[in-house]
Design an enzyme around this catalytic site. Sequence first.
Site, PDB file in Angstrom:
ATOM      1  N   HIS A  23       0.862  -1.194   0.000  1.00 42.31           N
ATOM      2  CA  HIS A  23       0.000   0.000   0.000  1.00 42.31           C
ATOM      3  C   HIS A  23       0.893   1.237   0.000  1.00 42.31           C
ATOM      4  O   HIS A  23       2.117   1.146   0.142  1.00 42.31           O
ATOM      5  CB  HIS A  23      -0.899   0.014   1.243  1.00 42.31           C
ATOM      6  CG  HIS A  23      -0.106   0.130   2.522  1.00 42.31           C
ATOM      7  ND1 HIS A  23       0.633  -0.925   3.036  1.00 42.31           N
ATOM      8  CD2 HIS A  23       0.089   1.183   3.365  1.00 42.31           C
ATOM      9  CE1 HIS A  23       1.246  -0.535   4.149  1.00 42.31           C
ATOM     10  NE2 HIS A  23       0.936   0.740   4.370  1.00 42.31           N
ATOM     11  N   ASP A  52       0.866   5.380   1.791  1.00 41.33           N
ATOM     12  CA  ASP A  52       0.288   5.975   3.001  1.00 41.33           C
ATOM     13  C   ASP A  52      -0.542   7.233   2.765  1.00 41.33           C
ATOM     14  O   ASP A  52      -1.275   7.657   3.658  1.00 41.33           O
ATOM     15  CB  ASP A  52       1.402   6.284   4.009  1.00 41.33           C
ATOM     16  CG  ASP A  52       1.979   5.012   4.619  1.00 41.33           C
ATOM     17  OD1 ASP A  52       1.262   4.001   4.668  1.00 41.33           O
ATOM     18  OD2 ASP A  52       3.154   5.042   5.043  1.00 41.33           O
ATOM     19  N   HIS A  96       4.749   0.028  -0.169  1.00 43.22           N
ATOM     20  CA  HIS A  96       5.482  -0.900   0.697  1.00 43.22           C
ATOM     21  C   HIS A  96       4.529  -1.881   1.359  1.00 43.22           C
ATOM     22  O   HIS A  96       3.309  -1.673   1.393  1.00 43.22           O
ATOM     23  CB  HIS A  96       6.251  -0.129   1.772  1.00 43.22           C
ATOM     24  CG  HIS A  96       5.345   0.716   2.645  1.00 43.22           C
ATOM     25  ND1 HIS A  96       4.811   1.921   2.211  1.00 43.22           N
ATOM     26  CD2 HIS A  96       4.857   0.526   3.899  1.00 43.22           C
ATOM     27  CE1 HIS A  96       4.059   2.448   3.168  1.00 43.22           C
ATOM     28  NE2 HIS A  96       4.074   1.601   4.203  1.00 43.22           N
ATOM     29  N   ARG A 136       6.984  -9.281  16.517  1.00 46.38           N
ATOM     30  CA  ARG A 136       7.686  -8.148  15.905  1.00 46.38           C
ATOM     31  C   ARG A 136       7.061  -6.859  16.414  1.00 46.38           C
ATOM     32  O   ARG A 136       5.872  -6.609  16.214  1.00 46.38           O
ATOM     33  CB  ARG A 136       7.551  -8.240  14.380  1.00 46.38           C
ATOM     34  CG  ARG A 136       8.021  -7.028  13.574  1.00 46.38           C
ATOM     35  CD  ARG A 136       7.470  -7.207  12.160  1.00 46.38           C
ATOM     36  NE  ARG A 136       7.974  -6.271  11.188  1.00 46.38           N
ATOM     37  CZ  ARG A 136       7.428  -5.091  10.922  1.00 46.38           C
ATOM     38  NH1 ARG A 136       6.363  -4.681  11.614  1.00 46.38           N
ATOM     39  NH2 ARG A 136       7.938  -4.330   9.972  1.00 46.38           N
TER      40      ARG A 136
END
Length: 675
Positions: A516, A518, A588, A598
């Site tokens: 996508h 931002d 990204h 994570r």
Amino acid sequence: MQAPLLLLSLGLVRALTLQPPDELLWDGVSLFSRGQWSEARDKLWGALRSLQEVRRVRLRCGDQCGLQGAQLEETVMERAECLLSCERLQMGEPSRYRLTQDTEKTFHKGAPYNYLQVAHYRLEELDEAAATAYTFYMRNPHHEQIQGDVTRYHTMKGIKQQSFRDLEEPPYKALYAQGASLLSQERTTTAVLRLEESLSSFLSTLHDCRTLCEGTRERENETHRDFSEVIAEYYTQVLQCKQQCILGVSLTPGQKRSQQDVLIGHLQLLQQGYAQLGDWESAAQIARSLLLFQPNNETVLESLRGYEQKAQSKSEIRPRENIASYVRQVLSEKKLLYYVMENLGIDFQDPDLWTPGEIIPEILRERIKAETAAAEEAGGQLPYEEVTVTLTPRQMNGTSRVTLDGVLTDEECEALFGLVQEAEASGEALKRRRSPYTSHEHIQGLTVLQALQMVSSGSVDQSRAHFLYHATERARILTQSYFETKMLHFSYSQLVCRSAIEGEQEERSDLSHPVHADNCILDSEEKECWREPPAYVHRDYSGMLYLNDDFLGGDLFFTELDGTTVTAEVRPRCGRLVLFSSGGENAHGVRAVTQGRRCAITLWFTGSEEHAEQERLQAKSIVTGEVIKTKKTESKSARTGRENARTGTSENEGTDKPSGRQQRRRVARKVRDEL
């Protein structure tokens, strides 16, 4: 040799009786550490006065010791002897007043003002406290302790706005701002007068900086070398120092780019002002001066033709002699430095963008072009010494993207993980839920404001919650510094953890977060990114600050607009910050997390104050202590009691005082509280 003549011309000049600046500085610091505020204040101010007086002596000697001798060696030796004799006559033994490199750096950073602001505060001299704090802040705008202190001074009663002044601001800066403002108001006559004053002051400041490049220096770990080698190195260092003065005089904290446009900016405004006044001869003279820097500027050339036609001057209009003299001197220095660079292998970083190409030896042009391109790609100057550029935009095969390391230490990452564990255990936040992007992972989120609000219930440690705020602020400053943008505001930030669900990781082909952009809607089929609602079109820059790497998968990757062609991939690790512009040029996604958890702080920034996140303002008020003034539902004594129990402070220590020695020092960071 000309030194004896100089001594006669000076007559009986009494040597300085000032105590050396470094002795006064460290005496002041010692007194400060013992809480002797009045004595520390006097010593620290004495150090600053002593430093100024030593500089005045060196400037007087520099002006009186003219260049002598027909050969370079003779010129250097005679001037060096003259300067030494002059300094000895006016100061006694000059070695008493020489500073080590570390002490010079301490003065250059304005560290004495940081001690002074606390001493003045303790002595209830609030106007002086605010002024000295602001002076230190202007030289260290990313220093977290002084940011908080200046904010607290703004909230204190009895401190006026005029108190926030830079005690070392060069006079030309205020004059230049006044001139530019008056010109925009069409108050042209007064504007030109201010700009002329500013230009004169700027050139004087520049002259002083260049003069102070010469003279004696304390050399550390000096070894015996050939005499000609010593002369060549000394003279090269002097010339390099003089060339860098244009930056030292012009730069504001955090800037890296060449600022010769400060001088050019004066000339451009003066040209505009004289043209508005109809003073065509003066306008033509300024235009001629501008062409010394920009000889092929068609706009200036066209204006010059018009001015000269209207001026109808009988004699040729020439550039201003002080500007022409400066350009001649700087260019002659550049020729020597490029010669040294070519033949002696000594590096020279040219600070000026206007340097004519023919000045640079042909054999060096490609190298310098490559170095300039590399410097441009390296981005703006980073304010934290431990932070390094790991992957440049070119290495990441894109534009406006970079990877930085060293933003957090291992201890700081552990502190943030401790915050995660406390928030989980409280049950108030960080509740696990299925990820909206994949059914094979859990996702948890904690905002800065949530963490700070949990402090009041005792759910999380105050220092850890506050550090989450400071870590995000650090990332904002780095984004602003690297990309050299105007002031950035938070659009949103959140600490996010993604965890693999055990037993559901076989043959995964999905992503932890799909590809996508931002601030626009990615259309992979059309290879377009539509910047329109419901996309967050106001977002300008994005970032990911990682806390760990003890998991499988979870790499960040960038793609072309097709959403599949990978251009770069970055492995998370503690303290690694990936920054990029928020548009389609940086589409990204995140690889699937197949084992472990994570955690990272996700960040979005906007240049639009209108779209700044309101929660951030609430968070800032809590960190700076302003929130205490707005709570009216409980008594001050009860509230203070609970806060003291958590922070270990006494009731006598007000919440609005400068942090001073109580500032919590981050582990192993060089940008820290000098106090």
